[in-house]
Scaffold this active site. Structure first.
Site, PDB file in Angstrom:
ATOM      1  N   ASP A   1     -23.434  47.791   5.323  1.00 57.62           N
ATOM      2  CA  ASP A   1     -24.325  47.598   6.479  1.00 57.62           C
ATOM      3  C   ASP A   1     -24.536  48.996   7.052  1.00 57.62           C
ATOM      4  OD1 ASP A   1     -25.750  46.074   8.380  1.00 57.62           O
ATOM      5  OD2 ASP A   1     -24.060  46.168   9.764  1.00 57.62           O
TER       6      ASP A   1
ATOM      7  N   CYS B   1     -30.723  47.543  10.059  1.00 58.17           N
ATOM      8  CA  CYS B   1     -31.442  46.857  11.146  1.00 58.17           C
ATOM      9  C   CYS B   1     -32.666  47.697  11.504  1.00 58.17           C
ATOM     10  CB  CYS B   1     -30.535  46.608  12.337  1.00 58.17           C
ATOM     11  SG  CYS B   1     -29.849  48.090  13.062  1.00 58.17           S
TER      12      CYS B   1
HETATM   13  N1  SAM Z   1     -21.342  46.239  10.206  1.00 61.06           N
HETATM   14  C1  SAM Z   1     -21.192  46.537  11.617  1.00 61.06           C
HETATM   15  C2  SAM Z   1     -21.168  45.246  12.402  1.00 61.06           C
HETATM   16  O1  SAM Z   1     -21.735  44.246  11.941  1.00 61.06           O
HETATM   17  O2  SAM Z   1     -20.550  45.193  13.477  1.00 61.06           O
HETATM   18  C3  SAM Z   1     -22.257  47.497  12.083  1.00 61.06           C
HETATM   19  C4  SAM Z   1     -22.280  48.761  11.290  1.00 61.06           C
HETATM   20  S1  SAM Z   1     -23.337  50.015  11.890  1.00 61.06           S
HETATM   21  C5  SAM Z   1     -24.886  49.459  11.447  1.00 61.06           C
HETATM   22  C6  SAM Z   1     -23.045  51.326  10.780  1.00 61.06           C
HETATM   23  C7  SAM Z   1     -21.662  51.961  10.903  1.00 61.06           C
HETATM   24  O3  SAM Z   1     -21.541  52.932   9.845  1.00 61.06           O
HETATM   25  C8  SAM Z   1     -21.454  52.746  12.184  1.00 61.06           C
HETATM   26  O4  SAM Z   1     -20.307  52.246  12.838  1.00 61.06           O
HETATM   27  C9  SAM Z   1     -21.244  54.196  11.745  1.00 61.06           C
HETATM   28  O5  SAM Z   1     -20.268  54.870  12.510  1.00 61.06           O
HETATM   29  C10 SAM Z   1     -20.778  53.993  10.315  1.00 61.06           C
HETATM   30  N2  SAM Z   1     -21.014  55.195   9.444  1.00 61.06           N
HETATM   31  C11 SAM Z   1     -21.781  56.264   9.678  1.00 61.06           C
HETATM   32  N3  SAM Z   1     -21.725  57.111   8.634  1.00 61.06           N
HETATM   33  C12 SAM Z   1     -20.922  56.569   7.727  1.00 61.06           C
HETATM   34  C13 SAM Z   1     -20.456  56.981   6.463  1.00 61.06           C
HETATM   35  N4  SAM Z   1     -20.845  58.126   5.914  1.00 61.06           N
HETATM   36  N5  SAM Z   1     -19.616  56.174   5.831  1.00 61.06           N
HETATM   37  C14 SAM Z   1     -19.211  54.986   6.382  1.00 61.06           C
HETATM   38  N6  SAM Z   1     -19.626  54.550   7.575  1.00 61.06           N
HETATM   39  C15 SAM Z   1     -20.462  55.319   8.236  1.00 61.06           C
END
Ligand code: SAM
Length: 464
Positions: A179, A232
Site C-alpha cells: 500500500d 490512494c
Molecule cells: N497501509 C497503511 C494503512 O492502511 O494504514 C497506509 C500506508 S501509507 C499509504 C504508506 C506508508 O509507507 C507510510 O506510512 C510511509 O511512511 C511508508 N513508506 C514510505 N516510504 C517507504 C519505503 N521506502 N518503504 C516502506 N514504507 C515506506
C-alpha cells in the site's frame, strides 16, 4: 467547494473527458466515513446490536460500515476497546482483494498506521502470522499501538527498508500488500494538508519510489503467491504506469481479476503505456462509488519452484530462562494458559508466532505479542495482553456499561473506589476488554497506559 490545486484540476479534466464534471462535482460532497468491525474481538451481529451509530454496510468489505455524519466513533469507549478501526471505505478494498486465509504468512510492507494490517490479521483468525513493516520510526510506533488495541496476537512489527527485508526473506510470503506511499490525490476531500503538499511533479517522484518498493516486494513473494499493489491517488504515473513497468520487469507475475468486485471500474491503459493487460487493474472513483478513491492491482506469481524455507526464530532464540513469576501470574489471574514459544528481549516477554523465521539481522520493533515485563522478580502484564483477552478468560474482571461515567473516568486515568477484591482485574466495557486495574483496599487503581489516556465525549443524552 474546497480549493484544489489548479494543475491537478487541469490534468484531471484532460484525462477524464466526459466524466470530468461528475468527478469535480463530487468535491462538493462530504467525505465518506467508515469503520471496520474487529472480528477478532466481536461478532458483527452483536456489534450492530450494541453500537450507538448509524451504520450501513460497505458493499465490498464484509466487516466494513459507513457511519453517520453526526456519529463520533473515535470518541466512544468501544474505540478504546478495539471493537472497530476507523477506516475510509475505499481503503478497505485492497485487503479484501488480497484474500488472506488462516495460516498464511503475510507481509504488509508499508503498514502504518495499520488499518489494512489489522484487516489482514483479522482474516488470519490467529493462525499464521503477519509481518507489518513501516520505515518511519514514529509511524511504526503508532502501528504498534493500533495493532495492540485491536488485540492482534500474531503480528511482528519491523522498521525496515524494503531492500533489507528482501535480502532476509526471499520467495517467502503467501501474501504481500504494498500500500505504497503516494501523492494522495484521493485524500484531497478530507485532508487539506495533502492538498497543500501536492505539486505537478509529485506523481513522477512518487512513481520512482513506488517502482523501487514494488520491485523489492516481488522478491519476497513465494511462487503461487498473491501480491496487491494499491495507492490512494488518481495519477496514471503512479498507477497503471507503475504496474506496466513492473510487468515488463517481472514476466513471472501476471495481473488477475477477482470475482465479485463489480463495484470498481477498470484501470485505464489508454491513459499511459497502452498495454491492454492494465485494464485488469481496479479504479475506485469518488463520483462512482461511496469512497474517496483508490487504485488496486492484484498480481499472482507463477508456480515455479518451491517457497523459500528459513531457520525458525524460536529455535534460535527460544527461551532458556525459568519464568516462575510469569507462570504464577497466569495461574492466579487467567483460567487458561497461553500456548506458544516465548521469547525475552531485555525485560519484555513476548509470545512468538511458531513459524516465524529468524529476523535477528533486521530492525524488529516487536518480535511478537508482548505479554508483559519481568522486573525485580515481578511480572507486570502488558496492555496488549489485556486487549487480547476475553472477559471469560480472566479470573477477576470489572465491567462498565459503554454509556457509563465510570468507563470514561477509567479511560481518563482516574482511580475509582468502592470495589471489592484484591490484585489484577481486567476492565471491560459491555463485556469487551479495555485494560488492567489493580484492586486493593476498596480502590481500583488505574493501569490504563498513560499515553492512551484521554477525555471521551460525555453525551448527556447517552448517559440518561
Ligand atoms: N497501509 C497503511 C494503512 O492502511 O494504514 C497506509 C500506508 S501509507 C499509504 C504508506 C506508508 O509507507 C507510510 O506510512 C510511509 O511512511 C511508508 N513508506 C514510505 N516510504 C517507504 C519505503 N521506502 N518503504 C516502506 N514504507 C515506506
Amino acid at each position: 467547494m474546497i480549493e484544489l490545486p489548479e494543475a491537478f484540476i487541469n490534468k484531471m479534466e484532460e484525462l477524464l473527458g466526459e466524466q470530468y464534471s461528475g468527478f469535480i462535482e463530487s468535491y462538493n460532497e462530504r467525505a465518506n466515513q467508515g469503520l471496520t468491525v474487529n472480528t477478532l474481538k466481536i461478532d458483527i451481529k452483536i456489534f450492530l446490536s450494541m453500537a450507538p451509530f448509524d451504520l450501513t454496510p460497505v458493499p465490498w468489505s464484509k466487516d466494513g460500515f459507513y457511519y453517520g455524519y453526526r456519529d463520533r466513533p473515535g470518541k466512544h469507549p468501544y474505540y478504546d476497546a478495539g471493537l472497530y478501526y476507523i477506516q475510509e471505505p475505499s481503503a478497505m478494498a485492497p485487503a479484501r482483494l488480497l484474500d488472506v486465509k488462516p495460516g498464511h504468512k503475510v507481509l504488509d510492507l508499508c503498514a502504518a498506521p495499520g488499518g489494512k494490517a489489522f484487516q489482514l490479521a483479522a482474516d488470519l483468525k490467529g493462525r499464521g502470522f503477519i509481518i507489518a513493516n513501516e520505515i518511519d520510526a514514529a509511524r511504526a510506533r503508532v502501528l504498534g499501538e493500533n495493532l495492540e488495541r485491536m488485540g492482534v496476537k500474531n503480528a511482528v512489527i519491523t522498521r525496515e527498508s524494503p531492500d533489507r527485508l528482501a535480502k532476509v526473506l526471499p520467495d517467502y510470503f503467501d501474501r504481500i500488500l504494498v500500500d505504497a506511499p503516494c501523492s494522495g490525490e484521493g485524500m484531497f476531500r478530507k485532508n487539506p494538508e495533502v492538498r497543500s503538499m501536492w505539486s505537478a511533479t509529485l506523481p513522477d517522484r512518487c512513481s520512482r519510489r513506488q517502482k523501487d518498493i514494488l520491485g523489492y516486494a516481488a522478491q519476497m513473494l513465494a511462487p503461487g503467491g498473491r501480491m496487491v499493489y494499491s495507492t490512494c491517488t488518481f495519477s496514471p504515473e503512479e498507477n497503471e504506469g507503475v504496474v506496466d513497468w513492473f510487468l515488463k520487469q517481472h514476466p513471472e507475475f501476471s495481473l488477475v481479476t477477482v470475482q465479485g468486485f463489480d463495484w470498481f471500474e477498470s484501470g485505464l491503459p489508454e491513459w499511459i503505456a497502452h498495454n491492454p493487460e492494465l485494464s485488469k487493474t481496479y479504479r475506485l472513483w469518488p463520483h462512482r462509488i461511496k469512497g474517496e478513491g483508490h487504485f488496486i492491482a492484484v498480481f499472482e506469481r507463477k508456480l515455479t519452484g518451491g517457497p523459500g524455507s528459513l531457520p525458525l526464530f524460536y529455535k534460535r532464540w527460544g527461551l532458556r530462562k525459568e519464568l516462575s513469576e510469569y507462570k504464577s501470574f497466569i495461574k492466579e489471574n487467567l483460567y487458561q494458559d497461553i500456548d506458544g514459544p516465548l521469547y525475552m528481549h531485555k525485560d519484555q516477554l513476548y509470545l512468538i508466532p511458531e513459524s516465524l523465521p529468524d529476523l535477528s539481522s533486521l530492525r524488529v520493533l516487536r518480535p511478537g505479542f508482548n505479554l508483559g515485563v519481568l522486573r525485580k522478580g515481578r511480572f507486570i502484564p502488558s496492555h496488549a495482553l489485556a486487549m487480547a483477552l476475553k472477559k471469560q478468560q480472566a479470573v477477576q474482571s470489572i465491567d462498565f456499561p459503554g454509556n457509563s461515567k465510570e468507563i470514561r473516568q477509567y479511560i481518563n486515568g482516574e482511580t475509582l473506589n468502592g470495589f471489592k477484591g484484591k490484585g489484577w482485574a481486567l476492565v471491560t466495557v459491555d463485556g469487551y476488554s479495555v485494560g488492567w486495574a489493580r484492586l486493593s483496599g476498596g480502590l481500583m487503581k488505574n493501569h490504563y497506559p498513560k499515553g492512551l489516556r484521554r477525555l471521551l465525549d460525555n453525551d448527556i443524552n447517552e448517559l440518561l
